[in-house]
Design an enzyme around this catalytic site. Structure first.
Site, PDB file in Angstrom:
ATOM      1  N   GLU A  27       5.383   4.424   8.791  1.00  0.00           N
ATOM      2  CA  GLU A  27       5.507   3.486   7.671  1.00  0.00           C
ATOM      3  C   GLU A  27       6.939   2.956   7.614  1.00  0.00           C
ATOM      4  OE1 GLU A  27       2.218   4.316   4.556  1.00  0.00           O
ATOM      5  OE2 GLU A  27       4.030   5.348   3.939  1.00  0.00           O
ATOM      6  N   HIS A  74       6.465  11.228   2.603  1.00  0.00           N
ATOM      7  CA  HIS A  74       6.436   9.787   2.310  1.00  0.00           C
ATOM      8  C   HIS A  74       7.853   9.302   1.991  1.00  0.00           C
ATOM      9  CE1 HIS A  74       5.494   5.950   0.479  1.00  0.00           C
ATOM     10  NE2 HIS A  74       4.311   6.035   1.053  1.00  0.00           N
ATOM     11  N   GLU A  92       8.935   7.358  -0.148  1.00  0.00           N
ATOM     12  CA  GLU A  92       9.277   7.369  -1.582  1.00  0.00           C
ATOM     13  C   GLU A  92       9.702   8.769  -2.010  1.00  0.00           C
ATOM     14  OE1 GLU A  92       5.598   5.605  -2.852  1.00  0.00           O
ATOM     15  OE2 GLU A  92       6.210   3.711  -1.923  1.00  0.00           O
ATOM     16  N   LYS A  95      -0.744   6.421  -4.934  1.00  0.00           N
ATOM     17  CA  LYS A  95       0.587   6.611  -5.537  1.00  0.00           C
ATOM     18  C   LYS A  95       0.446   6.944  -7.030  1.00  0.00           C
ATOM     19  CE  LYS A  95       2.577   3.744  -1.942  1.00  0.00           C
ATOM     20  NZ  LYS A  95       3.595   2.802  -1.501  1.00  0.00           N
ATOM     21  N   GLY A 141       5.058  -2.103   0.325  1.00  0.00           N
ATOM     22  CA  GLY A 141       4.995  -2.784  -0.965  1.00  0.00           C
ATOM     23  C   GLY A 141       5.730  -4.110  -0.994  1.00  0.00           C
ATOM     24  N   ASN A 196      -3.529   5.590  -0.278  1.00  0.00           N
ATOM     25  CA  ASN A 196      -2.529   6.310  -1.074  1.00  0.00           C
ATOM     26  C   ASN A 196      -2.399   5.572  -2.405  1.00  0.00           C
ATOM     27  OD1 ASN A 196      -0.309   7.487  -2.197  1.00  0.00           O
ATOM     28  ND2 ASN A 196       1.148   6.866  -0.615  1.00  0.00           N
ATOM     29  N   SER A 243       2.093  -2.578   3.751  1.00  0.00           N
ATOM     30  CA  SER A 243       1.468  -3.873   3.454  1.00  0.00           C
ATOM     31  C   SER A 243       0.233  -4.152   4.322  1.00  0.00           C
ATOM     32  CB  SER A 243       2.486  -5.009   3.577  1.00  0.00           C
ATOM     33  OG  SER A 243       3.535  -4.833   2.628  1.00  0.00           O
TER      34      SER A 243
END
Ligand code: 13P
Length: 258
Positions: free
Chosen positions: A169, A97, A99, A13, A175, A11, A215
């Site tokens: 996730e 996701h 985010e 992003k 991250g 991904n 990660s």
């Protein structure tokens, strides 16, 4: 170990120009020869989908979008539909996701509509679920994650959902450099599979790929992918360089061959 083909998805992003995306895709395709026992997918920004498709032409690397809207066309300024993703060669699409849930108001109900629309167009949804640090510390991980899975698949049966991919996730691992312990990831993955089995049928649930994301890097990929229900990885930061992403693909190959 498992009859499920491992899937390693990158991904990207909101990163990379067209030229950078093509260079990265070119690096990935060198590793993904025909017959590789592990499936590989990359998800560039929308403006790079067409150029990356050209870079990947004739290779086994799949192309994923990072988001979609559920209508085919109409007065929906700024959106992309499953029909348009199919038109540019997308094989997969990330939905839900964290985010997007956090910054763009994506809800379980929206994720369900997106999954349903993608499936109609034969695009594989990579449906993300995961708990926050606060929820984990309050012991609510399974409530949250299984609730997300249930809400996002409501009304869809195993036949409609057949190719679905789930990505677990944990938000606190995205991250941050903090990865879930392999056994903790396994516990959640197993619970997701059991829950899907109870809801939609065990024989289908046994075929669903459940990816871990948060990660993932070359140094921890083997350990995570050694778990029986961790069928692959959804990789953010480490997918932005072929030097980091390829060793993760290699870990997927080792899982397939183990
Ligand atoms: P990182 O690998 O950078 O933690 O990102 C994970 C992720 O969000 C993939 O979708």
């Amino acid at each position: 170990m498992s009859t499920r083909t491992p899937l390693i998805a990158g991904n990207w992003k909101l990163h990379n120009t067209v030229a950078e995306s093509q260079a990265l895709a070119g690096g990935v395709r060198k590793r993904v020869r025909d017959g590789l026992p592990c499936q590989v997918v990359v998800a560039p920004v929308a403006t790079s989908l067409v150029p990356v498709r050209e870079t990947l032409a004739g290779s086994a690397v799949g192309l994923a979008a990072q988001n979609v809207y559920w209508e085919d066309s109409g007065a929906f300024t700024g959106e992309l539909s499953p029909a348009l993703l199919l038109d540019v060669g997308c094989t997969h699409c990330i939905i839900g996701h964290s985010e997007r849930r956090q910054y763009f108001g994506e809800t379980d109900a929206g994720v369900r509509k997106k999954a349903s629309a993608l499936l109609v167009h034969k695009i594989v949804p990579i449906m993300c679920v995961g708990e926050s640090l606060e929820q984990r510390e309050a012991g609510k991980t399974l409530d949250v994650v299984l609730g997300q899975v249930e809400a996002a698949t409501e009304g869809l049966d195993a036949v409609a959902l057949a190719p679905l991919v789930v990505a677990y996730e944990p938000i606190w691992a995205i991250g941050t450099g903090r990865t879930a312990k392999a056994e903790d990831a396994q516990e959640v993955h197993r619970a997701i599979r059991d829950h899907l089995g109870a809801l939609k049928g065990e024989s289908w649930a046994d075929t669903v790929r459940i990816l871990y994301g948060g990660s993932v890097k070359p140094s921890n990929a083997d350990e995570l992918l050694a778990e029986p229900d961790v069928d692959g990885a959804l990789v953010g930061g480490a997918s932005l360089s072929a030097d980091n992403f390829i060793p993760i693909i290699d870990a997927g190959v080792r899982r397939a061959e183990s």
